[in-house]
Design a protein around this motif. Structure first.
Motif, PDB file in Angstrom:
ATOM      1  N   UNK A 651      19.929  35.137 -34.822  1.00 31.02           N
ATOM      2  CA  UNK A 651      19.933  36.517 -35.331  1.00 31.02           C
ATOM      3  C   UNK A 651      21.143  36.733 -36.240  1.00 31.02           C
ATOM      4  N   UNK A 652      22.232  36.224 -35.766  1.00 28.26           N
ATOM      5  CA  UNK A 652      23.451  36.388 -36.566  1.00 28.26           C
ATOM      6  C   UNK A 652      23.295  35.674 -37.909  1.00 28.26           C
ATOM      7  N   UNK A 653      22.669  34.479 -37.872  1.00 27.19           N
ATOM      8  CA  UNK A 653      22.484  33.729 -39.119  1.00 27.19           C
ATOM      9  C   UNK A 653      21.698  34.580 -40.134  1.00 27.19           C
ATOM     10  N   UNK A 654      20.786  35.385 -39.599  1.00 28.25           N
ATOM     11  CA  UNK A 654      19.991  36.235 -40.513  1.00 28.25           C
ATOM     12  C   UNK A 654      20.581  37.639 -40.667  1.00 28.25           C
ATOM     13  N   UNK A 655      21.785  37.772 -40.144  1.00 28.91           N
ATOM     14  CA  UNK A 655      22.503  39.057 -40.190  1.00 28.91           C
ATOM     15  C   UNK A 655      21.666  40.174 -39.576  1.00 28.91           C
ATOM     16  N   UNK A 656      21.175  39.910 -38.385  1.00 22.85           N
ATOM     17  CA  UNK A 656      20.403  40.936 -37.670  1.00 22.85           C
ATOM     18  C   UNK A 656      21.107  41.229 -36.356  1.00 22.85           C
ATOM     19  N   UNK A 657      21.051  42.464 -35.982  1.00 24.26           N
ATOM     20  CA  UNK A 657      21.656  42.841 -34.702  1.00 24.26           C
ATOM     21  C   UNK A 657      20.614  42.702 -33.612  1.00 24.26           C
ATOM     22  N   UNK A 658      20.899  41.937 -32.572  1.00 26.78           N
ATOM     23  CA  UNK A 658      19.967  41.747 -31.452  1.00 26.78           C
ATOM     24  C   UNK A 658      20.584  42.397 -30.221  1.00 26.78           C
ATOM     25  N   UNK A 659      20.009  43.512 -29.793  1.00 27.85           N
ATOM     26  CA  UNK A 659      20.625  44.274 -28.710  1.00 27.85           C
ATOM     27  C   UNK A 659      19.729  44.324 -27.490  1.00 27.85           C
ATOM     28  N   UNK A 660      20.326  44.600 -26.296  1.00 26.01           N
ATOM     29  CA  UNK A 660      19.572  44.730 -25.057  1.00 26.01           C
ATOM     30  C   UNK A 660      19.797  46.124 -24.507  1.00 26.01           C
ATOM     31  N   UNK A 661      18.797  46.675 -23.809  1.00 30.45           N
ATOM     32  CA  UNK A 661      18.962  48.008 -23.240  1.00 30.45           C
ATOM     33  C   UNK A 661      18.209  48.040 -21.909  1.00 30.45           C
ATOM     34  N   UNK A 662      18.932  48.179 -20.799  1.00 28.46           N
ATOM     35  CA  UNK A 662      18.298  48.317 -19.481  1.00 28.46           C
ATOM     36  C   UNK A 662      19.295  48.794 -18.442  1.00 28.46           C
ATOM     37  N   UNK A 663      18.787  49.314 -17.325  1.00 26.32           N
ATOM     38  CA  UNK A 663      19.653  49.747 -16.226  1.00 26.32           C
ATOM     39  C   UNK A 663      20.063  48.514 -15.430  1.00 26.32           C
ATOM     40  N   UNK A 664      21.182  48.671 -14.692  1.00 29.55           N
ATOM     41  CA  UNK A 664      21.716  47.496 -14.014  1.00 29.55           C
ATOM     42  C   UNK A 664      20.977  47.138 -12.729  1.00 29.55           C
ATOM     43  N   UNK A 693      16.174  39.383 -43.934  1.00 30.49           N
ATOM     44  CA  UNK A 693      17.600  39.142 -43.636  1.00 30.49           C
ATOM     45  C   UNK A 693      18.467  40.371 -43.913  1.00 30.49           C
ATOM     46  N   UNK A 694      19.518  40.500 -43.105  1.00 29.68           N
ATOM     47  CA  UNK A 694      20.555  41.512 -43.348  1.00 29.68           C
ATOM     48  C   UNK A 694      20.213  42.889 -42.823  1.00 29.68           C
ATOM     49  N   UNK A 695      21.154  43.435 -42.063  1.00 31.28           N
ATOM     50  CA  UNK A 695      21.103  44.831 -41.621  1.00 31.28           C
ATOM     51  C   UNK A 695      19.940  45.246 -40.742  1.00 31.28           C
ATOM     52  N   UNK A 696      19.172  44.312 -40.310  1.00 31.79           N
ATOM     53  CA  UNK A 696      18.034  44.660 -39.423  1.00 31.79           C
ATOM     54  C   UNK A 696      18.486  44.827 -37.994  1.00 31.79           C
ATOM     55  N   UNK A 697      17.684  45.437 -37.207  1.00 35.06           N
ATOM     56  CA  UNK A 697      18.031  45.734 -35.820  1.00 35.06           C
ATOM     57  C   UNK A 697      16.876  45.331 -34.925  1.00 35.06           C
ATOM     58  N   UNK A 698      17.160  44.539 -33.890  1.00 40.94           N
ATOM     59  CA  UNK A 698      16.131  44.159 -32.922  1.00 40.94           C
ATOM     60  C   UNK A 698      16.605  44.613 -31.551  1.00 40.94           C
TER      61      UNK A 698
END
Ligand code: ADP
Length: 789
Positions: A651-664, A693-698
């Motif tokens: 993801x970083x290579x393609x300049x994309x942000x890869x985020x996680x979202x969940x309760x613990x 590439x670039x500035x995308x969000x996953x």
């Protein structure tokens, strides 16, 4: 012949210059005797008894006219006299009794004609005489009373001796009376009828007479010929002196009426026993019916109070061995035994009871067969005579008709019952078979329709459930309207007519018709179908209907397409890296200095090939259902963290942000961690690949949701990439399905993903908008609370 020929006696002057008569008349076929003198004439006349006499007035040896007069005295034989054309002579001839004259010289034709006329006339006259004589004799000698009466006025013209004797008048006395003079006017109307009169004799005695009359013509007047029957004696018993005949007639009438009112054999027999008592009264009576040579009492009356006698219903006798019964069969008539003790042929031993002293019986006959006996018993000797036997026979003949009718009816009834039983049985069998058949038909996945061919067109008579499901038309619609199964969307009337023609031709020539086409459902949607129609024939040629089997081959077709895609993609996907490998190997030899770089590429290429081959193996394992999952308690948060961590560099290579979202709070599922990681990896890799590439969000999200099936874990992977056009959405989970793009791939990832999710009892779906992004989400059942604990 010669006996019946007319005989002619001729007396002719043989010296006469006239033609000679004999040869001419002999030629005509008459028997002729010719004389030339008057003297032997009378003697010849007596010998010959001629039919006609020819006398020549010029004959020698005597007076011809005197001879004619003598002959006339002897009888009515016609006399033809040959005379010269002289008025005096002609008159004289007639005056002595000549029947006719013939002028001399005689002309042959005239002679022939005249002779014939006289002979024929004579014959008729003789016949009439003979007839009258016969009639007269009949009239005179007949013992029946005969009168001849003038139709006008009723004058008695003649009466025969029997009439004279009956009336006590002489013939002349009767002739002086009219028929009315004999009649006694009747007191009441009924007493006389058209034929029935009362006549008074000379003695004053009054007779009942019946007159049969017929008119005839005589001498220009109408006479009536009457035969008078004296019925005085006959009428008296009819009026009540002999009751037996009346009773017999009455009983026969009653029997006919009573018997025709039922067809039940036992009832018929009971009625016969009731009625016979009126005709031939006895103390007891029974009817025996013969079966296989044995007569058995079928019905009886009057034995109830006879102590010491066996029950009459038990009596059975061999007809041949029982003299009384055998006698009736052999003689075919009723038998009377006035006194049993005097009858030697009578069987004294049982079953005839001691008390029986007089017996009368009649065979019951149908055609030439004796089917039974009607027996009347009495304990008083001489109760019966021949008269009773006669009456009983008449009665038995009447009863036989009723018995025959009841037997016929019984046979018809039995046949009808048997028929009904068989129909019932067959219907049950058919129902069972039909039930089986329809169960089989309805269990089939293929649609089945049976069409009947009547009056040049096919009409649907049966469809199974599968066809109903397949087409959306219910049974009613199939049968009442003719659904045009074979008519595809956009098919013109002309094309459809051609198609029907082709179907008809194929059925006639080959007996079947196979057709693959896209067929329409009731709602307008289509499905791929393979239809096989087979003609049903009656006999060898005539087509009476057809059975069509319809198979929905949409899935088969899709599979076929999938396979075709597979071959195309797999060969392409494998050829590309192989070409790559060959290129690099060549370059490695040419540019040893750049060995490091080429080695790296080789590694990448072989990795990709390895992945591809693994994916293909997976696909094939899923298809064959041999994939093995190693289920464990998996905490989804841990799994997600691991996968995201591995994909983060890409993801970083393609300049994309890869985020996680969940309760613990850990979310547990029962899953194969390796496979589940594969699912999430596939979705994240796709999200990275299909986002520029670039500035995308996953974003990868995890949550707990609740639906009707219980608590579920929901995993979502959302990107803001290229998105998927709506027309592709239904297909992207199919193996090898790809949307053409820059991104390399085999089109296997999503189909493997879906298989794995479904093997875990979960579901996967996608929502996407072209140019905006896609969200893939899948649900898995949560591990039970207790299990978790
Ligand atoms: P591959 O990615 O190897 O082509 P997949 O089965 O993973 O095969 O995906 C099938 C197709 O679905 C892809 O070719 C692509 O067109 C589409 N697709 C999958 N994921 C995404 C996504 N996140 N965004 C847009 N298109 C996608």
């Amino acid at each position: 012949m010669s006996e019946t020929r007319a005989a002619i006696l001729i007396a002719q002057d043989d010296s006469g210059d006239d033609l000679r008569l004999s040869p001419i008349l002999i030629q005509e076929g008459y028997r002729v005797e010719a004389l030339t003198a008057t003297r032997p004439f009378l003697a010849e006349f007596r010998r010959l008894t001629p039919t006609l006499i020819l006398l020549d007035s010029g004959l020698r040896g005597g007076n011809v006219f005197a001879l004619c007069a003598r002959l006339r005295e002897q009888g009515d034989v016609p006399i033809l006299m040959l005379v010269p054309d002289d008025e005096a002579m002609i008159e004289r001839a007639y005056s002595v009794g000549a029947t006719d004259v013939l002028l001399k010289p005689v002309r042959t034709a005239i002679l022939r004609r005249r002779v014939r006329t006289l002979i024929d006339g004579q014959r008729d006259a003789l016949r009439a005489q003979a007839y009258e004589a016969r009639m007269q004799q009949i009239f005179e000698r007949n013992r029946s009373i005969q009168l001849i009466v003038n139709a006008k006025g009723g004058q008695i013209v003649d009466a025969n001796p029997a009439a004279c004797a009956f009336y006590g008048y002489t013939r002349d006395e009767l002739r002086s009376k009219t028929i009315r003079d004999l009649e006694v006017p009747s007191q009441t109307k009924q007493e006389t009828s058209l034929f029935h009169f009362h006549h008074r004799a000379a003695s004053g005695q009054i007779h009942d007479v019946k007159i049969f009359s017929s008119p005839f013509e005589s001498d220009g007047q109408t006479l009536i010929y009457m035969i008078v029957h004296d019925v005085t004696r006959r009428r008296k018993p009819e009026a009540g002196q002999s009751p037996t005949t009346d009773v017999l007639a009455e009983a026969l009438r009653n029997t006919a009426a009573a018997l025709s009112s039922t067809l039940d054999q036992n009832e018929v027999l009971d009625r016969i026993l009731e009625q016979v008592n009126l005709v031939v009264p006895g103390e007891s009576a029974n009817i025996m019916l013969i079966e296989a040579g044995v007569a058995r009492v079928a019905r009886s009356r009057g034995y109830e109070n006879r102590l010491g006698t066996i029950s009459s219903e038990d009596v059975a006798m061999n007809v041949r061995e029982t003299p009384t019964l055998n006698w009736m069969v052999e003689n075919n008539r009723a038998l009377v035994i006035p006194d049993v003790d005097e009858f030697t042929g009578w069987i004294t031993k049982a079953p005839y009871p001691d008390w029986l002293k007089s017996y009368v019986a009649a065979p019951i006959r149908i055609g030439n067969y004796v089917i039974g006996f009607l027996n009347i018993d009495s304990s008083v000797p001489h109760s019966f005579s021949e008269l009773e036997a006669d009456h009983l026979q008449i009665f038995a003949d009447q009863a036989a008709i009723a018995i025959r009718n009841s037997r016929l009816f019984e046979r018809v009834r039995r046949q009808a019952a048997e028929m009904e039983r068989r129909v019932f049985q067959r219907t049950a069998e058919l129902d069972f078979e039909r039930g089986q058949l329809s169960a089989i038909m309805d269990a089939m996945t293929e649609g089945v329709a049976y069409t009947e061919y009547i009056g040049g067109e096919y009409r649907t008579r049966y469809v199974n459930q599968a066809l109903v499901h397949m087409t959306g038309y219910d049974v009613e619609e199939w049968i009442s309207q003719s659904v045009n199964l074979f008519r595809s969307k956009d098919m013109s009337d002309e094309d459809f007519a051609h198609l029907l023609e082709a179907i008809g031709e194929n059925l006639v020539s080959r007996g079947d018709w196979i057709y693959e086409a896209r067929l329409q459902r009731k709602d307008g949607t289509e499905f791929d179908a393979m239809t096989i129609t087979t003609a049903i024939r009656s006999g060898k040629t005539q087509i009476v209907g057809a059975v069509t089997v319809v198979r929905d081959i949409s899935r088969e077709k899709a599979l076929r397409q999938e396979r075709e895609r597979f071959v195309a993609y797999a060969s392409h996907e494998l050829r590309t890296p192989i070409t790559n490998l060959k290129t690099r190997l060549y370059l490695m030899r040419r540019q040893p200095e750049r060995m490091e770089e080429h080695m790296r590429v080789l590694e990448t290429v072989t990795d990709r090939m390895k992945r591809l081959v693994e994916d293909l193996l997976d696909i094939s394992r899923f298809e064959r259902g041999i994939i093995k999952l190693e289920f464990k308690d998996v905490i989804l948060q841990d799994l997600l963290r691991n996968v995201v961590q591995i994909q983060q560099p890409e993801a970083e290579r393609k300049q994309l942000a890869l985020a996680m979202k969940f309760e613990e709070a850990p979310i547990h599922v029962h899953a194969d961690p390796e496979r589940l990681a594969q699912v999430i990896t596939n979705l994240i890799i796709n999200a990275i690949n299909y986002t520029p590439d670039g500035n995308g969000q996953i974003e990868v999200r995890l949550s707990k949701v609740c639906d009707v099936t219980g608590n579920l874990a929901l995993v979502e992977v959302e990107d803001c990439g290229v998105g998927i056009a709506e027309e592709h959405l239904p297909h992207i989970f199919q193996p090898f399905y790809r949307v053409v793009s820059q991104v390399e791939g085999a089109g296997l990832g999503l189909s493997i993903t879906r298989e794995i999710v479904e093997l875990h009892g979960g579901e996967i779906e996608v929502t996407s908008r072209l140019g905006v992004g896609s969200t893939f989400r899948f649900w898995l059942p949560l591990l039970d609370q207790e299990e978790e604990a």
